[in-house]
Design an enzyme around this catalytic site. Structure first.
Site, PDB file in Angstrom:
ATOM      1  N   ASP A  89      -0.998   6.728   4.145  1.00  0.00           N
ATOM      2  CA  ASP A  89      -2.281   6.509   3.494  1.00  0.00           C
ATOM      3  C   ASP A  89      -2.452   5.045   3.086  1.00  0.00           C
ATOM      4  O   ASP A  89      -1.513   4.421   2.591  1.00  0.00           O
ATOM      5  CB  ASP A  89      -2.333   7.413   2.240  1.00  0.00           C
ATOM      6  CG  ASP A  89      -3.700   7.472   1.619  1.00  0.00           C
ATOM      7  OD1 ASP A  89      -4.668   7.751   2.350  1.00  0.00           O
ATOM      8  OD2 ASP A  89      -3.820   7.238   0.391  1.00  0.00           O
ATOM      9  N   GLU A 127      -3.114   4.680   8.391  1.00  0.00           N
ATOM     10  CA  GLU A 127      -4.529   4.558   8.054  1.00  0.00           C
ATOM     11  C   GLU A 127      -4.747   3.115   7.626  1.00  0.00           C
ATOM     12  O   GLU A 127      -4.330   2.715   6.545  1.00  0.00           O
ATOM     13  CB  GLU A 127      -4.905   5.499   6.912  1.00  0.00           C
ATOM     14  CG  GLU A 127      -6.382   5.436   6.590  1.00  0.00           C
ATOM     15  CD  GLU A 127      -6.728   5.798   5.148  1.00  0.00           C
ATOM     16  OE1 GLU A 127      -7.869   6.184   4.917  1.00  0.00           O
ATOM     17  OE2 GLU A 127      -5.864   5.678   4.257  1.00  0.00           O
TER      18      GLU A 127
END
Ligand code: MG
Length: 570
Positions: A201, A243
């Site tokens: 993330d 990401e």
């Protein structure tokens, strides 16, 4: 070793355990329920599952606020249940990757509690503090409009702490070597429990230097190499899917010029331009985005997606392009979020028009990279705009027309199931689509099967073949003397197009992989296609062995002495 690079040609399916399948009837999805649906996922043909956060969490941001990295959320089951699940997935040849959220913790994490309570604690420096309110405290929010600041005063610590995300998500001081070591330890732990890697993330934030004095973002790219090395040493085929919504000229910093950093990154550049292409029936900016993101190490791969669990961020488009996409797919303010994106699912954005949904999917499956499907999109599931922020597109999986879509026996599911209307579970559900040979579900299953039979997409080099028509995208992939070619018509109107497939004589025959409508070039070597509105074609180039009828092979074979060519005129 091809086996080690499994992610180059995977089909990844993203799901949230909480909203997938509830087995114990508490209204919240769990590992047990997910395990019961593994055969469904196996039948669909996916080769990897990406689980959204599963670690212990107060759940104020759907698990992106972790309070214990070494445990699973008790609502989903025990670590024992999790291992049963990864084992069952492995038996079916399905890999599991999980979300790794280490930019920040929950403010309920014992590290943060300890850090704020005691200035001499070893955890104090695991977070980012300032004695005074930093002057840029109202800049750089991830959720503008909802989140007010990136620094919040903590009365216990008597200092301000930094939080790029919500105030209950204090940032970890990732420059601290102890924090870095802990991140590796977390990865090692989950690898041991059977996962094949991590969807990491917010990577640009994880690696950036943080502190009250930091004016300009400073990335510590070396961290990425350390992470890669650690994974390779522990378990050679485990990966990081990053990401990182960054500009194309930064991509190689993340992949590493020697392929020694991230294995995979989501291609946000292509994602946003793909939606522009669908909105404007114009393939040119998409072709440019493909070109801009073409450089990558041989062992790296793009993650290709349409919609994900977040809003469709349009921040990389020009203001004009962004306007076009908003107008087409999210014209009303309630459909928009954070001033930059659209919070709808794919099917409602495309007005449930099957032709357009298939076109979008066909593009995703044939653009360079590994496709990542969002759960429910294989059914054409909708959204619920009455739910706050991103929850609109995070409703439970619709399994059947039983109460609460067969997701749970509990009358109060963790997120309301979509009911009534065109996208309600009464109409859109697995059980019904399984029975219908023409359903979206069965179409998706077939297209995944075909995608797996064209490894050229994941491995090959590609070229965008020019046509005079901007609504058309023609791409050819070449790999090990094999070629495949894809044609997409982005417009509602039928078009006639003319192009040359390239690759010499072999390019004179295009064998249709999805129907028996093959294409033969004319005398000048040009293919002439009539494409229906939103039409798509998947071809194998040459591929004479695909034609069982011998006479057809004779006709199609490139002329040597003139005989075959004569035959083709008859
Ligand atoms: Mg449950």
């Amino acid at each position: 070793m091809i086996n080690d690079l499994w992610y180059k040609n995977a089909v990844i399916y993203c799901l949230s355990v909480a909203t997938f399948m509830d087995a114990n009837g508490d209204g919240i999805g769990d590992f047990d329920g997910l395990m019961r649906r593994l055969d469904y996922l196996h039948g669909l043909g996916v080769t990897a599952i990406w689980l959204m956060p599963i670690q212990s969490s107060p759940g104020k941001d759907d698990g992106y606020d972790v309070s214990d990295y070494y445990n699973s959320d008790s609502r989903y089951g025990t670590l024992g249940d999790f291992v049963e699940f990864t084992h069952a997935a492995k038996q079916r040849g399905i890999r599991v990757i999980i979300d790794l959220v280490v930019n920040h913790t929950s403010n309920q994490h014992p590290w943060f509690k300890e850090a704020r309570r005691d200035p001499h604690s070893r955890y104090r420096d695991w977070y980012v503090w300032s004695k005074k309110k930093p002057p840029d405290a109202n800049r750089g929010m991830v959720f503008p409009g909802v989140q007010k600041s990136t620094w919040t005063y903590d009365p216990v610590a008597r200092a301000w702490y930094f939080h790029r995300f919500y105030d209950f998500q204090p940032d970890l001081n990732t420059s601290n070597p102890h924090v870095q070591a802990e991140i590796l330890k977390i990865m090692g732990f989950w690898i041991q429990l059977g996962v094949s890697g991590f969807r990491m993330d917010a990577v640009p934030f994880v690696i950036s230097k943080k502190g009250p004095g930091i004016r300009k973002p400073m990335e510590q790219y070396d961290m990425l190499r350390t992470i890669r090395e650690f994974l390779q040493w522990r378990e050679g085929d485990s990966i990081i899917l990053a990401e990182a919504n960054v500009l194309p000229d930064t991509d190689m910093e993340y992949f590493g010029t020697d392929g020694d950093r991230m294995h995979m990154m989501f291609n946000f550049q292509v994602n946003q331009n793909l939606f522009y292409a669908l909105a404007a029936s114009d393939s040119r900016p998409l072709a440019k985005a493909l070109e801009a993101t073409k450089p990558r190490p041989a062992t790296a791969q793009w993650g290709l997606f349409l919609r994900n669990h977040d809003e469709l961020d349009l921040g990389r488009l020009t203001p004009e392009q962004g306007k076009t996409v908003f107008k087409a797919f999210g014209p009303e303010p309630r459909m928009q979020l954070y001033g930059r994106g659209i919070r709808r699912r794919l099917a409602p954005m495309l007005e449930g028009d099957r032709r357009r949904i298939e076109l979008a999917y066909s593009l995703m499956f044939t653009l360079p990279g590994t496709p990542v499907i969002r759960y429910g999109d294989e059914l054409g599931m909708g959204d619920d705009l009455s739910l706050p922020e991103r929850t609109a597109a995070r409703t439970p999986m619709q399994w059947s027309d039983e109460p609460n879509a067969g997701f749970t026996k509990n009358p109060r599911p963790v997120v309301p199931v979509i009911s009534k209307g065109a996208f309600g579970y009464e109409h859109v559900n697995v059980a019904q689509q399984r029975r219908d040979p023409n359903s979206m579900l069965n179409w998706t299953e077939r297209i995944i099967r075909m995608r797996k039979e064209v490894p050229e997409i994941g491995w090959g080099d590609y070229e965008v073949i020019p046509t005079r028509d901007h609504a058309i995208l023609v791409m050819r992939y070449d790999w090990r003397n094999n070629s495949v070619l894809f044609v997409h018509n982005l417009d509602a109107r039928p078009r006639e197009i003319v192009f040359s497939a390239g690759v010499g004589d072999a390019g004179r025959l295009l064998v249709n992989l999805l129907s028996s409508d093959h294409s033969r070039a004319d005398e000048a070597g040009k293919h002439r296609l009539v494409m229906e509105g939103y039409g798509y074609r998947w071809y194998r180039v040459g591929g004479l062995e695909y034609l069982l009828d011998r006479s057809e092979v004779e006709t199609a074979r490139p002329a040597k002495g003139g005989r075959a060519r004569k035959a083709s005129r008859q």
